[in-house]
Design a protein around this motif. Structure first.
Motif, PDB file in Angstrom:
ATOM      1  N   ASP A 233       0.853  -1.186   0.000  1.00 50.32           N
ATOM      2  CA  ASP A 233       0.000   0.000   0.000  1.00 50.32           C
ATOM      3  C   ASP A 233       0.896   1.245   0.000  1.00 50.32           C
ATOM      4  OD1 ASP A 233      -2.279   1.649   0.201  1.00 50.32           O
ATOM      5  OD2 ASP A 233      -3.303   0.206   1.489  1.00 50.32           O
ATOM      6  N   THR A 236       4.307   6.048   3.348  1.00 52.03           N
ATOM      7  CA  THR A 236       4.021   7.330   4.003  1.00 52.03           C
ATOM      8  C   THR A 236       5.246   8.033   4.556  1.00 52.03           C
ATOM      9  OG1 THR A 236       3.667   6.160   6.091  1.00 52.03           O
ATOM     10  CG2 THR A 236       1.727   6.551   4.707  1.00 52.03           C
ATOM     11  N   SER A 251       4.289   2.355   6.003  1.00 51.90           N
ATOM     12  CA  SER A 251       3.272   2.254   4.959  1.00 51.90           C
ATOM     13  C   SER A 251       1.863   2.085   5.506  1.00 51.90           C
ATOM     14  CB  SER A 251       3.613   1.063   4.057  1.00 51.90           C
ATOM     15  OG  SER A 251       2.558   0.731   3.186  1.00 51.90           O
ATOM     16  N   PHE A 252       0.913   2.296   4.617  1.00 56.14           N
ATOM     17  CA  PHE A 252      -0.490   1.991   4.884  1.00 56.14           C
ATOM     18  C   PHE A 252      -0.711   0.496   5.084  1.00 56.14           C
ATOM     19  CE2 PHE A 252      -1.679   6.230   4.003  1.00 56.14           C
ATOM     20  CZ  PHE A 252      -3.035   6.398   4.206  1.00 56.14           C
ATOM     21  N   ASP A 253       0.256  -0.338   4.718  1.00 60.17           N
ATOM     22  CA  ASP A 253       0.090  -1.791   4.899  1.00 60.17           C
ATOM     23  C   ASP A 253       0.434  -2.239   6.320  1.00 60.17           C
ATOM     24  OD1 ASP A 253       2.869  -1.875   5.038  1.00 60.17           O
ATOM     25  OD2 ASP A 253       3.144  -2.865   3.102  1.00 60.17           O
ATOM     26  N   TYR A 254       0.613  -1.267   7.238  1.00 63.62           N
ATOM     27  CA  TYR A 254       0.840  -1.477   8.665  1.00 63.62           C
ATOM     28  C   TYR A 254       2.282  -1.880   8.990  1.00 63.62           C
ATOM     29  CZ  TYR A 254      -4.322  -2.198   8.603  1.00 63.62           C
ATOM     30  OH  TYR A 254      -5.682  -2.097   8.400  1.00 63.62           O
ATOM     31  N   GLN A 275      -2.672  -0.445  12.291  1.00 63.34           N
ATOM     32  CA  GLN A 275      -3.174   0.538  11.330  1.00 63.34           C
ATOM     33  C   GLN A 275      -1.979   1.164  10.599  1.00 63.34           C
ATOM     34  OE1 GLN A 275      -6.010   2.081   9.942  1.00 63.34           O
ATOM     35  NE2 GLN A 275      -6.904   0.132  10.561  1.00 63.34           N
ATOM     36  N   THR A 276      -2.259   2.101   9.730  1.00 67.07           N
ATOM     37  CA  THR A 276      -1.241   2.767   8.920  1.00 67.07           C
ATOM     38  C   THR A 276      -0.079   3.283   9.756  1.00 67.07           C
ATOM     39  OG1 THR A 276      -2.888   3.474   7.304  1.00 67.07           O
ATOM     40  CG2 THR A 276      -0.835   4.731   7.386  1.00 67.07           C
ATOM     41  N   THR A 278       2.490   6.025   9.969  1.00 71.66           N
ATOM     42  CA  THR A 278       2.458   7.370   9.386  1.00 71.66           C
ATOM     43  C   THR A 278       3.798   8.089   9.403  1.00 71.66           C
ATOM     44  OG1 THR A 278       1.773   8.219  11.550  1.00 71.66           O
ATOM     45  CG2 THR A 278       0.028   7.737   9.938  1.00 71.66           C
ATOM     46  N   SER A 293       1.542   5.713  14.366  1.00 72.80           N
ATOM     47  CA  SER A 293       0.524   5.000  13.597  1.00 72.80           C
ATOM     48  C   SER A 293      -0.876   5.538  13.858  1.00 72.80           C
ATOM     49  CB  SER A 293       0.572   3.501  13.941  1.00 72.80           C
ATOM     50  OG  SER A 293      -0.516   2.796  13.384  1.00 72.80           O
TER      51      SER A 293
END
Length: 372
Positions: A233, A236, A251-254, A275-276, A278, A293
């Motif tokens: 994903d 970030t 990443s958004f893929d955790y 979760q993401t 950040t 995150s």
């Protein structure tokens, strides 16, 4: 409160409590359904803090909207913050504000980056413009720099301070002369719609970018050297090891991943956030990496064991930014709850060491018997 029929807004997992759902009522107001407690509320649920959780040394309040970016000053260890309220502020470690807030009139400020000598800071805003600020005077230097057609998501100074790189929602990376505010090279069209992260290598011979798609390594003159694939994903956040040999990404893929810079080989995947991821930063000795995150937490990871250290450091809402003090003593984190949390890294590590010691001394605590 009576239940209201409405449209569910969140995907499963968007809220910290999996038993909760986020809806919008027919009247346009958000509400939250907790199936576990069988309750409905207008207020977003907060995570339950486990007993004995580490508390921050200081909580700084002053912004009126989400805090998107943090940066430390090397000389004073003061922390700077940029917010959705359109302002940039400076704070002492104890939480006292330094001077007045700065507002350049560009709306939300998603990104800031501090000059290596602490004299100036560059900011990027939702109006697509960059602004250079005199830190001591708290005033803008010259006019805003124009070029981007979308919000400026990320910024970085080159190590020699001769250029600034910016990435935007327009999918373009631009490089600027900080003395003139003019672009010094042709814009780079990334292979993704949004540029979420950009970072110069410590040696200054290349820079990296991330967004929807691969992590790209560029030469200083803007030539694409390597595309790194692996995340599932949006990327970030990015950072380099001091020797330029490794790249870390969130990443958004955790996940947090470690890559070999020379060929893009994936070396480590850190799992633990729900979760993401950040924001990322390394401690000065590079023994640990710290992550923020949307799961309301900050985590410290030991890069020797590739394991999380101690318990998560908890916020009351999603965390969007994290920064490490130059002396390696404090972690600053901030996000949707509009507050900056200052954590002691030493306290977090001590909490972990105590837990490890207990596990070694009492590997089978259920066998402990009180003898009278």
């Amino acid at each position: 409160m009576a239940s209201v029929s409405g449209v569910r807004l969140d995907d499963p997992g968007d809220l910290v409590d999996p038993q909760c759902e986020w809806h919008i009522s027919p009247f346009g107001r958000s509400y939250f359904v907790n199936h576990n407690a069988r309750t409905t509320s207008w207020n977003k649920p907060k995570p339950e803090r486990p007993a004995g959780s580490l508390t921050p040394e200081c909580i700084i309040e002053g912004h009126s909207e989400c805090i998107w970016s943090l940066a430390y000053l090397k000389s004073s260890c003061n922390v700077m913050s940029a917010s959705g309220d359109g302002s940039i502020r400076q704070w002492k470690r104890g939480g006292e504000p330094v001077g007045k807030s700065w507002d350049g009139g560009g709306g939300v400020v998603p990104s800031i980056a501090v000059h290596l000598d602490d004299t100036t800071v560059v900011s990027g805003s939702f109006d697509g413009r960059l602004r250079l600020w005199n830190i001591k005077e708290g005033s803008m230097i010259g006019d805003p720099w124009e070029g981007h057609d979308g919000p400026v998501r990320c910024l970085d100074w080159s190590p020699d301070a001769l250029e600034i790189a910016s990435g935007s929602q327009d999918g373009i990376i631009r490089r600027w002369n900080p003395d003139t505010g003019r672009q010094i090279a042709p814009p780079i069209k990334a292979s993704y719609e949004w540029v979420e992260a950009v970072k110069y290598s410590p040696q200054g011979d290349k820079f990296i970018s991330g967004g929807v798609g691969p992590i790209c390594i560029w030469s200083r003159d803007g030539k694409l050297l390597i595309e790194i694939m692996g995340h599932d994903d949006i990327v970030t956040s990015l950072c380099w090891s001091k020797d330029g040999a490794h790249i870390f990404s969130g990443s958004f893929d955790y996940t947090i991943r470690k890559w070999r810079a020379i060929d893009g080989k994936e070396l480590v995947v850190l799992w633990g956030h729900t979760q993401t991821v950040t924001s990322l930063c390394l401690t000065p000795n590079e023994r640990y990496i710290v992550s923020a995150s949307y799961d309301y937490s900050v985590r410290v990871w030991d890069l020797k064991t590739n394991q999380a250290v101690g318990d998560p450091l908890l916020h009351d809402d999603q965390v969007s930014a994290v920064a490490m003090s130059p002396d390696g003593k404090c972690i600053a984190s901030a996000g949707v709850d509009k507050k900056i949390y200052i954590w002691s890294l030493e306290a977090a590590l001590e909490r972990h060491q105590v837990g490890v010691l207990f596990a070694l001394v009492f590997p089978y605590p259920f066998l402990i018997v009180l003898v009278v």
